[in-house]
Design a protein around this motif. Sequence first.
Motif, PDB file in Angstrom:
ATOM      1  N   ASP A  39       0.826  -1.202   0.000  1.00  0.00           N
ATOM      2  CA  ASP A  39       0.000   0.000   0.000  1.00  0.00           C
ATOM      3  C   ASP A  39       0.863   1.255   0.000  1.00  0.00           C
ATOM      4  OD1 ASP A  39      -2.274  -1.538   0.025  1.00  0.00           O
ATOM      5  OD2 ASP A  39      -2.612  -1.332   2.189  1.00  0.00           O
ATOM      6  N   VAL A  40       1.960   1.247   0.746  1.00  0.00           N
ATOM      7  CA  VAL A  40       2.862   2.391   0.789  1.00  0.00           C
ATOM      8  C   VAL A  40       3.489   2.605  -0.580  1.00  0.00           C
ATOM      9  CG1 VAL A  40       5.019   3.259   1.766  1.00  0.00           C
ATOM     10  CG2 VAL A  40       3.315   2.217   3.258  1.00  0.00           C
ATOM     11  N   LYS A  41       3.891   1.517  -1.234  1.00  0.00           N
ATOM     12  CA  LYS A  41       4.470   1.642  -2.572  1.00  0.00           C
ATOM     13  C   LYS A  41       3.445   2.181  -3.562  1.00  0.00           C
ATOM     14  CE  LYS A  41       7.975  -1.948  -2.102  1.00  0.00           C
ATOM     15  NZ  LYS A  41       8.451  -3.252  -2.594  1.00  0.00           N
ATOM     16  N   ALA A  42       2.222   1.704  -3.469  1.00  0.00           N
ATOM     17  CA  ALA A  42       1.160   2.186  -4.349  1.00  0.00           C
ATOM     18  C   ALA A  42       0.870   3.663  -4.086  1.00  0.00           C
ATOM     19  CB  ALA A  42      -0.103   1.355  -4.159  1.00  0.00           C
ATOM     20  N   LYS A  43       0.879   4.036  -2.824  1.00  0.00           N
ATOM     21  CA  LYS A  43       0.636   5.431  -2.460  1.00  0.00           C
ATOM     22  C   LYS A  43       1.740   6.330  -3.011  1.00  0.00           C
ATOM     23  CE  LYS A  43      -0.237   8.391   1.505  1.00  0.00           C
ATOM     24  NZ  LYS A  43      -0.355   8.481   2.958  1.00  0.00           N
ATOM     25  N   LEU A  44       2.987   5.880  -2.899  1.00  0.00           N
ATOM     26  CA  LEU A  44       4.105   6.656  -3.450  1.00  0.00           C
ATOM     27  C   LEU A  44       3.982   6.795  -4.964  1.00  0.00           C
ATOM     28  CD1 LEU A  44       7.142   5.323  -1.394  1.00  0.00           C
ATOM     29  CD2 LEU A  44       6.176   7.620  -1.334  1.00  0.00           C
ATOM     30  N   GLU A  45       3.585   5.729  -5.636  1.00  0.00           N
ATOM     31  CA  GLU A  45       3.426   5.780  -7.090  1.00  0.00           C
ATOM     32  C   GLU A  45       2.293   6.724  -7.479  1.00  0.00           C
ATOM     33  OE1 GLU A  45       4.226   5.565 -10.869  1.00  0.00           O
ATOM     34  OE2 GLU A  45       5.494   4.691  -9.302  1.00  0.00           O
ATOM     35  N   ARG A  46       1.194   6.690  -6.739  1.00  0.00           N
ATOM     36  CA  ARG A  46       0.094   7.617  -7.013  1.00  0.00           C
ATOM     37  C   ARG A  46       0.541   9.055  -6.786  1.00  0.00           C
ATOM     38  NH1 ARG A  46      -2.967   3.797  -4.068  1.00  0.00           N
ATOM     39  NH2 ARG A  46      -2.964   5.183  -2.259  1.00  0.00           N
ATOM     40  N   SER A  47       1.335   9.264  -5.765  1.00  0.00           N
ATOM     41  CA  SER A  47       1.849  10.600  -5.471  1.00  0.00           C
ATOM     42  C   SER A  47       2.761  11.088  -6.598  1.00  0.00           C
ATOM     43  CB  SER A  47       2.602  10.588  -4.149  1.00  0.00           C
ATOM     44  OG  SER A  47       3.172  11.840  -3.890  1.00  0.00           O
ATOM     45  N   ARG A  48       3.616  10.230  -7.093  1.00  0.00           N
ATOM     46  CA  ARG A  48       4.503  10.591  -8.205  1.00  0.00           C
ATOM     47  C   ARG A  48       3.691  10.928  -9.458  1.00  0.00           C
ATOM     48  NH1 ARG A  48       7.677   5.714  -6.495  1.00  0.00           N
ATOM     49  NH2 ARG A  48       9.273   6.532  -5.103  1.00  0.00           N
ATOM     50  N   GLN A  49       2.692  10.093  -9.737  1.00  0.00           N
ATOM     51  CA  GLN A  49       1.844  10.326 -10.909  1.00  0.00           C
ATOM     52  C   GLN A  49       1.100  11.653 -10.776  1.00  0.00           C
ATOM     53  OE1 GLN A  49       1.766   8.634 -13.684  1.00  0.00           O
ATOM     54  NE2 GLN A  49       0.205   9.929 -14.583  1.00  0.00           N
ATOM     55  N   SER A  50       0.598  11.915  -9.597  1.00  0.00           N
ATOM     56  CA  SER A  50      -0.103  13.179  -9.351  1.00  0.00           C
ATOM     57  C   SER A  50       0.842  14.368  -9.554  1.00  0.00           C
ATOM     58  CB  SER A  50      -0.667  13.186  -7.949  1.00  0.00           C
ATOM     59  OG  SER A  50      -1.273  14.412  -7.654  1.00  0.00           O
ATOM     60  N   ALA A  51       2.072  14.239  -9.093  1.00  0.00           N
ATOM     61  CA  ALA A  51       3.062  15.316  -9.263  1.00  0.00           C
ATOM     62  C   ALA A  51       3.371  15.531 -10.749  1.00  0.00           C
ATOM     63  CB  ALA A  51       4.333  14.983  -8.493  1.00  0.00           C
ATOM     64  N   ARG A  52       3.494  14.437 -11.521  1.00  0.00           N
ATOM     65  CA  ARG A  52       3.737  14.567 -12.966  1.00  0.00           C
ATOM     66  C   ARG A  52       2.590  15.305 -13.644  1.00  0.00           C
ATOM     67  NH1 ARG A  52       6.286   9.366 -12.455  1.00  0.00           N
ATOM     68  NH2 ARG A  52       4.287   8.293 -12.628  1.00  0.00           N
ATOM     69  N   GLU A  53       1.367  14.921 -13.291  1.00  0.00           N
ATOM     70  CA  GLU A  53       0.210  15.572 -13.884  1.00  0.00           C
ATOM     71  C   GLU A  53       0.139  17.045 -13.498  1.00  0.00           C
ATOM     72  OE1 GLU A  53      -3.012  13.149 -12.551  1.00  0.00           O
ATOM     73  OE2 GLU A  53      -2.495  11.489 -13.906  1.00  0.00           O
ATOM     74  N   CYS A  54       0.479  17.355 -12.270  1.00  0.00           N
ATOM     75  CA  CYS A  54       0.470  18.738 -11.798  1.00  0.00           C
ATOM     76  C   CYS A  54       1.488  19.570 -12.578  1.00  0.00           C
ATOM     77  CB  CYS A  54       0.768  18.786 -10.303  1.00  0.00           C
ATOM     78  SG  CYS A  54       0.796  20.443  -9.614  1.00  0.00           S
ATOM     79  N   ARG A  55       2.677  19.015 -12.774  1.00  0.00           N
ATOM     80  CA  ARG A  55       3.696  19.733 -13.547  1.00  0.00           C
ATOM     81  C   ARG A  55       3.253  19.954 -14.991  1.00  0.00           C
ATOM     82  NH1 ARG A  55       7.107  16.548 -10.224  1.00  0.00           N
ATOM     83  NH2 ARG A  55       7.216  14.909 -11.799  1.00  0.00           N
ATOM     84  N   ALA A  56       2.604  18.957 -15.568  1.00  0.00           N
ATOM     85  CA  ALA A  56       2.117  19.083 -16.949  1.00  0.00           C
ATOM     86  C   ALA A  56       1.047  20.178 -17.049  1.00  0.00           C
ATOM     87  CB  ALA A  56       1.564  17.753 -17.439  1.00  0.00           C
ATOM     88  N   ARG A  57       0.123  20.205 -16.076  1.00  0.00           N
ATOM     89  CA  ARG A  57      -0.907  21.251 -16.079  1.00  0.00           C
ATOM     90  C   ARG A  57      -0.277  22.629 -15.916  1.00  0.00           C
ATOM     91  NH1 ARG A  57      -3.586  17.582 -12.661  1.00  0.00           N
ATOM     92  NH2 ARG A  57      -2.984  18.846 -10.868  1.00  0.00           N
ATOM     93  N   LYS A  58       0.715  22.718 -15.053  1.00  0.00           N
ATOM     94  CA  LYS A  58       1.400  23.990 -14.809  1.00  0.00           C
ATOM     95  C   LYS A  58       2.098  24.467 -16.076  1.00  0.00           C
ATOM     96  CE  LYS A  58       4.798  25.993 -11.641  1.00  0.00           C
ATOM     97  NZ  LYS A  58       5.715  25.690 -10.537  1.00  0.00           N
TER      98      LYS A  58
END
Length: 118
Positions: A39-58
């Motif tokens: 679950d921690v690994k999945a959470k970290l991966e979701r966090s990374r994906q969210s950060a990538r999407e945020c940078r793309a939107r920015k």
Amino acid sequence: MDCDSMQMAITEEHHSTERKECGRRGRKPGRKTSSEKVDVKAKLERSRQSARECRARKKLRYQYLEELVADREKAVIALRAELERFMQCDRRLDEVASPNDIDQLLKDIGILKQETFT
């Protein structure tokens, strides 16, 4: 012996109910199961994906804003050119004395349309 085992069961039951009543719920710190590690690994991966999407939107937002600024700058340049043209016309109008010359000047700059007689 039967009595001893019954008494032990009652004692264990009594201890377990005491733990529940003390108010400590949930998992205990420092103990992680294998599913929690996943679950921690999945959470970290979701966090990374969210950060990538945020940078793309920015990045897209900054591109949009830069295009908007460039369009506005072009509009400002066009308006300044038009203002300069009107200021020159005003100077020329001040120099001209006759009404015919004024009409011709206005036709030249496109303010007054030429009349056609048929």
